[in-house]
Scaffold this active site. Sequence first.
Site, PDB file in Angstrom:
ATOM      1  N   HIS A  53      47.928  51.082  49.812  1.00  0.00           N
ATOM      2  CA  HIS A  53      48.038  51.240  48.384  1.00  0.00           C
ATOM      3  C   HIS A  53      48.510  52.916  48.484  1.00  0.00           C
ATOM      4  O   HIS A  53      48.014  54.077  49.094  1.00  0.00           O
ATOM      5  CB  HIS A  53      46.379  51.783  47.250  1.00  0.00           C
ATOM      6  CG  HIS A  53      46.108  50.946  46.543  1.00  0.00           C
ATOM      7  ND1 HIS A  53      46.057  50.205  45.279  1.00  0.00           N
ATOM      8  CD2 HIS A  53      44.817  49.768  46.858  1.00  0.00           C
ATOM      9  CE1 HIS A  53      45.373  49.255  45.246  1.00  0.00           C
ATOM     10  NE2 HIS A  53      44.546  48.835  46.384  1.00  0.00           N
ATOM     11  N   GLU A  93      36.814  53.117  44.919  1.00  0.00           N
ATOM     12  CA  GLU A  93      37.128  52.509  46.477  1.00  0.00           C
ATOM     13  C   GLU A  93      35.788  53.271  46.821  1.00  0.00           C
ATOM     14  O   GLU A  93      36.458  53.132  48.580  1.00  0.00           O
ATOM     15  CB  GLU A  93      37.797  52.007  46.938  1.00  0.00           C
ATOM     16  CG  GLU A  93      37.910  50.495  46.095  1.00  0.00           C
ATOM     17  CD  GLU A  93      38.589  49.088  47.028  1.00  0.00           C
ATOM     18  OE1 GLU A  93      38.782  48.854  47.901  1.00  0.00           O
ATOM     19  OE2 GLU A  93      39.645  48.768  45.755  1.00  0.00           O
TER      20      GLU A  93
END
Length: 723
Positions: free
Chosen positions: A707, A425
């Site tokens: 995350h 990402e």
Amino acid sequence: MVLHTSPYPSACLHFLDGLSWSLVFPCYWLLDRLLASCVATSLEKHRRSQDPCSFLTLCVLITAPLYLLLLFASLPFALLGFLLWAPLQAIRQPYLYTYRRPDKHQVEQGGAGPGGAAEWRPQGRSFCFCSANVCLLPDSLARFNNLSDTQRRAREVGKRIRNGASRPQIKIYIDSPTNTSISAASFSSLATGFRRTSSLDQRPDQTHTTNGPADPEAEPLTECPIHISGATDCPVHPSSGDQGSSDCPLHQDGANSTPDCPLHSAGANHSSDCPAHTTGGHHDCPMHSPGAHSSPGHHDCPTHGEGAQPKPSSDCPLHTSGVQISISAPEPDPQEEEAGTGNHRPGEAAGDIGSMTASRESLTRYHGAGGDGGGGISSNNTLSHVPRTSVFKRPGRKRRHGDDGFDHEISAFFPANLDFLALQEVFDHGATTRLRRQLHRYFPYVLSDVGQYGWKGCCSRFKFINSGLLLASRYPILDAQYECYPNGRGEDALAAKGVLFAKVQVGTSHQEQRVVGYLTCTHLHSIEGDSSVRGEQLDLVLQWGAEFRKSSSQSPKGEKVLEDLVAFDVMLGDLNFDNCSSEDKLEQQHPLFAQYKDPCRLGPGEDKPWALGTLLDPSGLYDDEASSPESLQKVMENEEGRKEYLVFPPSKSQCPGSSQKGRKIPLKGNGRRIDYILYSDEGLQQDWKLDIEEFSFVTQLAGLTDHLSVAMRLAVSTGEEEP
């Protein structure tokens, strides 16, 4: 294969791409800011609730109409730029390879110097891998994950990664009758930098605890067992101007005369003027307790080198125990080129190990003053505030479980001596540039801007953003290949998600054969319930991976080269499924796990008890309990804390998108573990073996992404012995 060092094959096309993007960018930026002003993070909502008439609220009310007006004005230029930009994407390279020549400190830290990979040691070597989803989307899209300020976060992510990875690796050597040369390489070591070591390295010379020979011009050692730090009249460590005698066992490397010896002046070893042996003989000698000279001298004693005492004297202050600690750090890094925000929130003490100026004395001062007292822990970037558990592990922090055979932990730091980093990402172009600049201060080789834009090949739908993959390496990259998944659905189809394969050279054998490793980095389809899509993508990963390894191992036509020796084959990435959810059964039973091993997995649908979920609940990112690396580490070590801040498999009575904080329903496992590091021992050389040394869940990116990062240290043993 030639690596692509430019997005386009010619400078003219590169210029046209820059021109077209300069026309599109104002519209893109204004649209991003307009949408961002309409989507607030939980932190912004909290501030507005405390002061409805705050300056932030007024700014939004004023700037939103202005953004809208300017957006309409920039649309004609954006349309013209888009018509020029879109056709260029058909000939754009699928990735950008950048190389920064490592400086002398990077060469000291790593095994690969400016000329390439180091010579392969016969007994093998260990390598450290890390994977992290950093959520560097355009700011307006990142806010849907409760994150903002993508450009600042990109710079800070890079700083934290390189700060954590460039810490020294502390190794403790224990000598005992039953256990010799046991090396414990600390995954939670701290300080500022370190020459690369591994658990397979040879034990250092016992007369030194730092890298390289003693430097007579260096400042006096602070670990002198006779005098406390800062002593200037130490008989063992004189000032830099004093030189020892070649006849003196303390100064075997010196070349001056005996009268200059700080211990034995004018050749009288028992003179009353001797700073070590004061009047009255040896009873007050700080080197040896009474009676030490009546018995045979210690063979390691720096003053009495002749002798055969079998083991260290417990009374000798130079040999206080059978434990040696080897710590080393390079010279301080150059001054930071950019002003960083650090891991601090407003009002907290400043400090950053990115400055690389902290020394071993700071560790001594901190632990000497009592690490648990004083001010609270504010940042993992403040060396003096690092909790003492970073060096002295408290029970349960780093341990082995059952028959795992390797250590595992929840760490507030990225592992020291990190070799390979895979990120997902990394979508925003400006954020990619800032992140790459930071990573290049530690990693010489980087593959970034991976993926396709527009229409090309198997990507039937128009791709507005690339794959978001980034690979950084401390070892030379020999070959790379990107493949785009053709079956994306929904919003995932707007991104060029795919898989990046890389071949790296980690050494050269004595027979001049290259020792290589294979890396696979990917980010699978993210929409829940689309198990069939992810299953097809995993099939493609295995197929494309086999084709890449076959093609990259073939020698050019007409050339005879020695066959490469394969050391490892590792897969890293965000696979967007876990091993506990009933909805992910199809992926859990995929043939991928027959070829690649998951260190955290017992079998389909069952993780090991210590395995931890890696997907955080976005609603709690700014809570005091989870907004810093150290606090998030403590939360993750607590079962109740994990229930509050991790995303768990959804139950039938709960909406998958709802927040999980404060719920009392039973939870399965330790959260959704969707970030993986897998390894395969297929295709290795005969008699070569892979063993996991350490596995960790890293919280150092707390507050910057939703995350947890995962890291693994893998040892490659060849079955040979050091000649």
